[in-house]
Write a protein that holds these residues in place. Structure first.
Motif, PDB file in Angstrom:
ATOM      1  N   THR A  48       0.827  -1.198   0.000  1.00  0.00           N
ATOM      2  CA  THR A  48       0.000   0.000   0.000  1.00  0.00           C
ATOM      3  C   THR A  48       0.862   1.250   0.000  1.00  0.00           C
ATOM      4  N   PRO A  49       0.398   2.335  -0.625  1.00  0.00           N
ATOM      5  CA  PRO A  49       1.154   3.585  -0.647  1.00  0.00           C
ATOM      6  C   PRO A  49       1.048   4.327   0.676  1.00  0.00           C
ATOM      7  N   HIS A  50       1.855   5.351   0.811  1.00  0.00           N
ATOM      8  CA  HIS A  50       1.821   6.194   2.000  1.00  0.00           C
ATOM      9  C   HIS A  50       0.471   6.891   2.129  1.00  0.00           C
ATOM     10  N   VAL A  51      -0.049   6.934   3.356  1.00  0.00           N
ATOM     11  CA  VAL A  51      -1.312   7.611   3.633  1.00  0.00           C
ATOM     12  C   VAL A  51      -1.008   9.005   4.157  1.00  0.00           C
ATOM     13  N   ARG A  52      -1.579  10.028   3.514  1.00  0.00           N
ATOM     14  CA  ARG A  52      -1.348  11.396   3.939  1.00  0.00           C
ATOM     15  C   ARG A  52      -1.735  11.583   5.402  1.00  0.00           C
ATOM     16  N   GLY A  53      -0.895  12.336   6.133  1.00  0.00           N
ATOM     17  CA  GLY A  53      -1.155  12.612   7.538  1.00  0.00           C
ATOM     18  C   GLY A  53      -0.501  11.616   8.471  1.00  0.00           C
ATOM     19  N   ARG A  54       0.007  10.511   7.910  1.00  0.00           N
ATOM     20  CA  ARG A  54       0.688   9.499   8.723  1.00  0.00           C
ATOM     21  C   ARG A  54       2.161   9.557   8.356  1.00  0.00           C
ATOM     22  N   GLY A 198      -2.879  21.292  16.177  1.00  0.00           N
ATOM     23  CA  GLY A 198      -2.959  20.241  15.185  1.00  0.00           C
ATOM     24  C   GLY A 198      -1.729  20.274  14.297  1.00  0.00           C
ATOM     25  N   TYR A 199      -1.729  19.442  13.268  1.00  0.00           N
ATOM     26  CA  TYR A 199      -0.576  19.417  12.368  1.00  0.00           C
ATOM     27  C   TYR A 199      -1.010  19.107  10.948  1.00  0.00           C
ATOM     28  N   THR A 200      -0.186  19.541  10.021  1.00  0.00           N
ATOM     29  CA  THR A 200      -0.365  19.161   8.627  1.00  0.00           C
ATOM     30  C   THR A 200       1.007  18.877   8.035  1.00  0.00           C
ATOM     31  N   GLU A 201       1.045  17.956   7.086  1.00  0.00           N
ATOM     32  CA  GLU A 201       2.318  17.554   6.489  1.00  0.00           C
ATOM     33  C   GLU A 201       2.530  18.224   5.135  1.00  0.00           C
ATOM     34  N   LEU A 202       3.742  18.694   4.950  1.00  0.00           N
ATOM     35  CA  LEU A 202       4.198  19.272   3.687  1.00  0.00           C
ATOM     36  C   LEU A 202       5.406  18.475   3.225  1.00  0.00           C
ATOM     37  N   CYS A 203       6.010  18.885   2.136  1.00  0.00           N
ATOM     38  CA  CYS A 203       7.164  18.131   1.631  1.00  0.00           C
ATOM     39  C   CYS A 203       8.146  19.053   0.925  1.00  0.00           C
ATOM     40  N   ILE A 204       9.418  18.894   1.247  1.00  0.00           N
ATOM     41  CA  ILE A 204      10.503  19.522   0.484  1.00  0.00           C
ATOM     42  C   ILE A 204      11.080  18.442  -0.421  1.00  0.00           C
ATOM     43  N   PRO A 205      10.931  18.568  -1.724  1.00  0.00           N
ATOM     44  CA  PRO A 205      11.428  17.525  -2.626  1.00  0.00           C
ATOM     45  C   PRO A 205      12.948  17.573  -2.761  1.00  0.00           C
ATOM     46  N   ALA A 206      13.492  16.532  -3.343  1.00  0.00           N
ATOM     47  CA  ALA A 206      14.921  16.532  -3.655  1.00  0.00           C
ATOM     48  C   ALA A 206      15.211  17.606  -4.698  1.00  0.00           C
ATOM     49  N   ALA A 285      -4.608  20.271   0.807  1.00  0.00           N
ATOM     50  CA  ALA A 285      -5.006  18.919   0.391  1.00  0.00           C
ATOM     51  C   ALA A 285      -5.910  18.243   1.413  1.00  0.00           C
ATOM     52  N   GLY A 286      -5.872  18.704   2.656  1.00  0.00           N
ATOM     53  CA  GLY A 286      -6.703  18.112   3.698  1.00  0.00           C
ATOM     54  C   GLY A 286      -6.715  18.987   4.931  1.00  0.00           C
ATOM     55  N   ASN A 287      -7.545  18.629   5.879  1.00  0.00           N
ATOM     56  CA  ASN A 287      -7.632  19.387   7.116  1.00  0.00           C
ATOM     57  C   ASN A 287      -6.482  19.038   8.055  1.00  0.00           C
ATOM     58  N   ALA A 288      -6.191  19.953   8.979  1.00  0.00           N
ATOM     59  CA  ALA A 288      -5.175  19.701   9.992  1.00  0.00           C
ATOM     60  C   ALA A 288      -5.589  18.503  10.845  1.00  0.00           C
ATOM     61  N   GLN A 289      -4.625  17.668  11.182  1.00  0.00           N
ATOM     62  CA  GLN A 289      -4.883  16.467  11.968  1.00  0.00           C
ATOM     63  C   GLN A 289      -4.723  16.767  13.456  1.00  0.00           C
ATOM     64  N   SER A 290      -5.432  16.002  14.277  1.00  0.00           N
ATOM     65  CA  SER A 290      -5.389  16.210  15.720  1.00  0.00           C
ATOM     66  C   SER A 290      -4.286  15.376  16.368  1.00  0.00           C
TER      67      SER A 290
END
Length: 448
Positions: A48-54, A198-206, A285-290
């Protein structure tokens, strides 16, 4: 009978939860010669692929390494996959940075490891044991813990699967179904607390050449008082970036222009790294996670059921000890299996008695460290205390161990880490009083 451990009975053990802690515990039990059935509600993480927020990466430190060493996987994880982080790199609002070493005396570090990789390694290693059976897509519907009975719904066939085991181990996370059944038992204490952040995930690409855009061997932190952003390196040279702040702040950022204005004010150096377009896409892309903290006790029901990992003690992620504490559960449990010759009655009882104080302690420490990471690192008082701790640790390492070092780079029980810090605070207070008195007396002497 196991020649290696000499226990008198091979138990049939059902582990609910095939995540990191459940998969590791399966290995420990299989090594002891027990038959293990691993039940996971989701599909096999290897497919399975990565699940956003995890979060796709985790901080591995001494406690987690010890647990992996116990099943012969430490070197594979550390040498083949982990990215070492030797210090915190602090990003100031003006874009300048400075470094706070984790351990300036012995240069120990924590390691950024991929969640999927680590889970996959644990599951793959279990395949060398014929005594381990894995059942994915099995959702727990009912449980009679006192009788060791479980009822699952199989996702692919919609079949009801009935299971009876000598011992049930719940490693099914913060919202554990096994724990919910335990809560029906008398004298079970439980509390949960959602923090206001809460938190949200972002990404810095290579970068365009496939390399890191920032120095890789650091945990990067953007502390901003009431909120912060962190970045951990990934094995593909990208960065998992996590923004933590109060939910009310997230709600106020409801347009692209507000988002860019917010980042230009507080995290300007991160914008060219993330890219404006990707920043906007990821943020909205989604709401902030608790974030939740869970404390409960006892961790067992009779000699039939036990909860470990987040099911027993979910903590906020700010000390990087959630996985490590869960892995340490497996180490402690294995030591008790050895001590009590695989007798569930004594094992489960002592685990509950021994572990709850440490679980409560790391929960409190994790909340304190959030305040330190987002705010205190910018204060002169923090630097004064850290310099004092580091100096004494260098001078008398067996006498004075800083709090962070004892938590992250030792296996000192978490509760003892707090006691040690409290003792240090008392000694420091006495020292300050003595210096003040001596200074006053010298002043008065010179005035005579």
């Amino acid at each position: 009978m196991s020649a290696q451990y000499g226990h008198t009975k091979s138990l049939n053990i059902a582990i609910v939860g095939g995540g990191l802690v459940g998969a590791l515990e399966a290995l420990y039990l299989a090594k002891r010669g027990h038959h293990v059935s691993l039940y996971e509600s989701r599909e096999d993480i290897r497919n399975t692929p990565h699940v956003r927020g995890r979060s796709i990466n985790l901080a591995l430190s001494v406690r987690g390494r010890k647990a992996l060493r116990g099943v012969g996987l430490e070197q594979r994880v550390v040498d083949e996959h982990a990215v070492p982080m030797k210090a915190r790199m602090i990003h100031k609002p003006d874009g300048s940075t400075y470094i706070i070493p984790y351990d300036s005396r012995t240069n120990q570090c924590v390691y950024s490891v991929g969640r999927n990789f680590l889970n996959s390694v644990l599951l793959e290693d279990s395949e060398k044991y014929t005594s381990v059976e894995k059942h994915f897509g099995h959702k727990l519907l009912e449980a009679n813990l006192s009788k060791g009975e479980l009822k699952f719904l199989r996702a692919d066939t919609k079949e009801i699967v009935q299971v009876k085991s000598d011992l049930i181990i719940g490693a099914d996370g913060a919202f554990s179904s096994v724990r919910k059944e335990m809560m029906k038992q008398p004298l079970f204490n439980f509390s949960q607390h959602y923090i206001e952040h809460g938190y949200t995930e972002l990404c810095i690409p290579a970068d365009k050449n496939g390399g890191f855009q920032m120095p890789p061997n650091y945990l990067h932190i953007w502390p901003r008082g009431n909120f912060m952003m962190i970045a951990l390196p990934n094995q593909d040279c990208s960065w998992t970036v996590t923004l933590f702040m109060p939910f009310i702040n997230f709600k106020q950022i409801d347009t692209e222009s507000k988002l860019l204005e917010f980042f230009e004010k507080y995290f300007p150096d991160s914008i060219p790294l993330i890219g404006e377009k990707k920043l906007i896409e990821d943020f909205f892309a989604g709401n902030a996670q608790s974030l939740i903290t869970i404390k409960c006790r006892p961790y067992h029901t009779l000699d039939k059921a036990l909860i470990i990992g987040d099911a027993a003690h979910a903590v906020v992620p700010f000390y990087g000890q959630g996985m490590n504490a869960g892995f340490e559960d497996c180490t402690v449990l294995d030591e008790l299996f050895e001590k009590h010759n695989d007798d569930p009655v004594e094992i489960l009882k002592e685990f509950s008695e021994k572990r709850w104080k440490d679980a409560f302690a790391i929960s409190d420490l994790a909340m304190y460290n959030y305040i330190e990471m987002r705010d205190l690192v910018n204060r002169p008082s923090y630097w004064l205390r850290k310099s004092f701790d580091d100096f004494l640790f260098w001078l008398v390492p067996d006498f004075w161990v800083p709090l962070y070092n004892s938590v992250t780079f030792s296996t000192m029980p978490y509760s003892k880490c707090i006691e040690n810090r409290q003792w240090q605070n008392k000694m420091l207070a006495v020292f300050i009083v003595l210096v003040t008195v001596i200074t006053f007396l010298l002043y008065m002497y010179t005035r005579m």
